[in-house]
Write a protein that holds these residues in place. Structure first.
Motif, mmCIF file in Angstrom:
data_model
loop_
_atom_site.group_PDB
_atom_site.id
_atom_site.type_symbol
_atom_site.label_atom_id
_atom_site.label_comp_id
_atom_site.label_asym_id
_atom_site.label_seq_id
_atom_site.Cartn_x
_atom_site.Cartn_y
_atom_site.Cartn_z
ATOM 1 N N SER A 213 0.815 -1.220 0.000
ATOM 2 C CA SER A 213 0.000 0.000 0.000
ATOM 3 C C SER A 213 0.848 1.270 0.000
ATOM 4 N N VAL A 214 1.888 1.342 0.830
ATOM 5 C CA VAL A 214 2.701 2.559 0.884
ATOM 6 C C VAL A 214 3.474 2.743 -0.418
ATOM 7 N N ALA A 215 3.996 1.651 -0.968
ATOM 8 C CA ALA A 215 4.697 1.730 -2.257
ATOM 9 C C ALA A 215 3.744 2.176 -3.359
ATOM 10 N N ASN A 216 2.509 1.677 -3.338
ATOM 11 C CA ASN A 216 1.523 2.091 -4.338
ATOM 12 C C ASN A 216 1.148 3.560 -4.185
ATOM 13 N N VAL A 217 1.043 4.016 -2.943
ATOM 14 C CA VAL A 217 0.763 5.435 -2.690
ATOM 15 C C VAL A 217 1.878 6.301 -3.274
ATOM 16 N N MET A 218 3.110 5.899 -3.045
ATOM 17 C CA MET A 218 4.251 6.656 -3.568
ATOM 18 C C MET A 218 4.195 6.738 -5.093
ATOM 19 N N ASN A 241 -5.852 -0.763 5.217
ATOM 20 C CA ASN A 241 -5.594 0.313 4.263
ATOM 21 C C ASN A 241 -4.156 0.805 4.374
ATOM 22 N N ALA A 242 -3.795 1.726 3.502
ATOM 23 C CA ALA A 242 -2.478 2.362 3.624
ATOM 24 C C ALA A 242 -2.390 3.044 4.987
ATOM 25 N N PRO A 243 -1.337 2.757 5.776
ATOM 26 C CA PRO A 243 -1.239 3.287 7.136
ATOM 27 C C PRO A 243 -0.813 4.750 7.156
ATOM 28 N N MET A 244 -1.453 5.506 8.003
ATOM 29 C CA MET A 244 -1.190 6.937 8.111
ATOM 30 C C MET A 244 0.278 7.227 8.436
ATOM 31 N N ALA A 245 0.806 6.632 9.505
ATOM 32 C CA ALA A 245 2.135 7.007 10.003
ATOM 33 C C ALA A 245 3.227 6.734 8.980
ATOM 34 N N SER A 246 3.246 5.532 8.406
ATOM 35 C CA SER A 246 4.285 5.181 7.433
ATOM 36 C C SER A 246 4.204 6.065 6.201
ATOM 37 N N THR A 247 2.976 6.334 5.749
ATOM 38 C CA THR A 247 2.801 7.134 4.540
ATOM 39 C C THR A 247 3.269 8.566 4.755
ATOM 40 N N ILE A 248 2.915 9.141 5.892
ATOM 41 C CA ILE A 248 3.321 10.521 6.173
ATOM 42 C C ILE A 248 4.839 10.621 6.282
ATOM 43 N N ALA A 249 5.467 9.678 6.978
ATOM 44 C CA ALA A 249 6.931 9.676 7.098
ATOM 45 C C ALA A 249 7.577 9.532 5.728
ATOM 46 N N MET A 250 7.039 8.644 4.896
ATOM 47 C CA MET A 250 7.570 8.431 3.551
ATOM 48 C C MET A 250 7.499 9.705 2.721
ATOM 49 N N LEU A 315 14.791 8.953 10.093
ATOM 50 C CA LEU A 315 13.596 8.534 10.825
ATOM 51 C C LEU A 315 13.885 8.609 12.322
ATOM 52 N N MET A 316 13.984 9.834 12.816
ATOM 53 C CA MET A 316 14.338 10.053 14.210
ATOM 54 C C MET A 316 13.086 9.985 15.084
ATOM 55 N N PRO A 317 13.156 9.341 16.241
ATOM 56 C CA PRO A 317 11.969 9.172 17.088
ATOM 57 C C PRO A 317 11.378 10.481 17.585
ATOM 58 N N GLU A 318 12.214 11.494 17.779
ATOM 59 C CA GLU A 318 11.732 12.771 18.307
ATOM 60 C C GLU A 318 10.716 13.423 17.376
ATOM 61 N N ARG A 319 10.806 13.124 16.089
ATOM 62 C CA ARG A 319 9.841 13.668 15.129
ATOM 63 C C ARG A 319 8.418 13.267 15.472
ATOM 64 N N PHE A 320 8.290 12.104 16.089
ATOM 65 C CA PHE A 320 6.974 11.533 16.351
ATOM 66 C C PHE A 320 6.635 11.532 17.846
ATOM 67 N N GLY A 321 7.338 12.375 18.584
ATOM 68 C CA GLY A 321 7.084 12.459 20.019
ATOM 69 C C GLY A 321 7.547 11.235 20.777
#
Length: 507
Positions: A213-218, A241-250, A315-321
């Motif tokens: 899903s994330v690859a298809n979104v890209m 469905n395509a996951p919010m977190a992975s897609t936004i980070a991508m 992909l730093m953890p601080e970005r996502f709290g």
């Protein structure tokens, strides 16, 4: 290259709720809707299907009332059907003003499910759109099974799109309903449509049946898609469905020409709330939001992080709290332990650090779960263990506890090279163990100290599998002293504390 603003539509409350076994209450739906729009700042939310149930109707009314009061009403959407206006009446009563009209995007669905011709279907859609417009309702169109339509009946899809280009439609939504697309197909199909209809707005709706899903979104974004449909935690029917977190980070990391308004800092917070409300646990290794994804396990990685952050990425953890963690277990090295000690404000010399590292590796070999909060207990236990010479060793023991019978213990210990074995019962397993020891020491004409205090503690926030520290205070004549034992089993930790006591009185 000029940047392009992409709309993010969250469908957790509609498509995500189709996850097997999930049903949000009206209050839960309202809470999630508020978080999505006010905190996560998605552009739109799809909150329900029309005509589903009375509970769904009330949930939609609650959300639309709040949305109207806070100027979000045009961002709230409801899935509707070509049903001679029944869905529209439902929407009006519920206070919604944007419909996502479900139509047939493949000839196969049209022929075998609706059993209608294209002209009949288009005519009914046109009537539904006109009716909605007359009632002040905006229309977006879902082309259900669009991906199979592009594979197997492309002429029908373009006939449909040509018809829609003449209608009062805000967005055309292209769902990979069964999650069958590959990234090259996603790019090819969306690009072909955008080239023919550059002025129309097209949303891409991916499912994750092949974990693509994330690859298809890209690929769809690279082909010119104008909007995306995502769900928190990738919830949805089948594989989701395509996951919010992975897609936004991508998008943020790999697509610099794409602009989105989502606040990635609260992705984890929203994900955990949806996890709690849905009862569907987030896999520990799920990208961005999983429990383990910012945890370094191998000691070499922690060592590399100490040397110019060699194992860091964008992909730093601080970005996502979130914060980076260093796991403690059999793969731990000194660097892992030092990282955890730093967080606790503790330090050890090299010799003591080596001893603590060895103990943690031993615990890991036994599949014990070791946490940062366990470290002070382990340090205390290990350093205490090295404060005396070992003359007495508890070789083995059998603890029995059966309903209706007194607990009993069989113990084998070695004292200065002599081995003894004894059986005793008691009021509990540890009491039975102590009674067996007393028998052995009576044979040696020796007395054991009195036990005057017995305290057990586990690290704050721990669970039933936590390491347990038992601290026993002994009185030997006029002298008092304490020993500690550490184990995931409370009785075993007490036995370890007692073994230390036996060595202290022998030294």
């Amino acid at each position: 290259m000029a940047s392009k603003r992409i709309e993010i539509m969250d469908t957790t409350l509609r498509d995500g709720e189709q996850t097997s076994g999930v049903s949000f209450s009206a209050s839960e739906k309202l809470t999630i809707a508020k978080l999505l729009l006010e905190e996560l700042k998605v552009d739109r939310i799809e909150i329900a299907s029309a005509r589903v149930s009375e509970g769904e109707f009330q949930a939609v009314k609650n959300i639309t009332k709040w949305a109207k009061d806070n100027n979000y009403l045009d961002k709230v959407e409801v899935l509707t059907f070509v049903d001679k206006g029944v869905s529209i009446d439902w929407m009006i009563e519920a206070g919604a003003v944007v419909q996502n009209l479900l139509t047939k995007g493949s000839l196969n669905h049209l022929t075998y499910q609706l059993k209608k011709t294209a002209d009949q279907h288009f005519s009914e859609i046109s009537e539904t759109i006109a009716l909605a417009s007359s009632k002040g309702i905006k229309t977006n169109i879902y082309l259900e099974d669009w991906s199979n339509g592009m594979r197997n009946s492309k002429d029908y899809v373009f006939q449909f799109l040509e018809f829609l280009s003449t209608q009062k439609v805000d967005r055309i939504m292209l769902p990979d309903t069964l999650g069958i697309l590959t990234p090259p197909e996603s790019y090819e199909f969306v690009k072909e449509i955008k080239e023919k209809y550059p002025d129309l707005h097209f949303d891409f709706h991916a499912h994750n049946d092949y974990d693509l899903s994330v690859a298809n979104v890209m690929s769809a974004l690279n082909a010119g898609a104008d909007g995306l449909h995502l769900t928190v935690n990738g919830m949805g029917e089948r594989a989701g469905n395509a996951p919010m977190a992975s897609t936004i980070a991508m998008i943020n990391d790999f697509m610099p020409t794409i602009e989105i308004g989502v606040n990635e800092k609260v992705l984890f917070t929203v994900s955990k709330l949806v996890e709690n409300f849905s009862g569907i646990m987030i896999p520990a290794n799920k990208p961005v939001i999983g429990a383990n994804v910012f945890t370094q396990t191998a000691g070499i990685h922690a060592d590399g992080d100490n040397k110019k952050n060699l194992y860091f990425s964008d992909l730093m953890p601080e970005r996502f709290g979130r914060t980076r963690k260093y796991a403690l277990g059999k793969a731990s090295g000194k660097a892992n332990i030092q990282k955890n000690l730093q967080e606790l404000g503790l330090s050890l010399n090299d010799n003591d650090l080596k001893k603590v590292t060895q103990r943690i590796i031993e615990l890991g070999d036994k599949k014990e779960v070791v946490t940062k909060e366990d470290l002070p207990y382990i340090i205390s236990d290990v350093l205490d263990s090295y404060s005396y010479e070992e003359h007495t060793k508890v070789n083995s023991y059998v603890l029995t506890h059966a309903k209706g019978l007194k607990p009993s213990t069989t113990v084998s210990i070695t004292i200065d090279g002599d081995t003894y074995e004894e059986i005793a019962s008691g009021d509990g397993q540890f009491d039975a163990f102590m009674n067996a020891l007393r028998k052995i020491y009576m044979m040696r004409d020796e007395n054991l100290p009195d036990l005057i205090d017995y305290a057990v503690r586990i690290p704050p926030g721990s669970h039933s599998d936590a390491l347990c520290e038992t601290i026993i205070t002994w009185k030997n004549g006029k002298n008092e002293f304490k020993t500690r034992g550490l184990d995931s089993d409370q009785t075993v930790s007490a036995i370890k504390a007692t073994e230390k006591m036996l060595n202290i009185i022998t030294n």
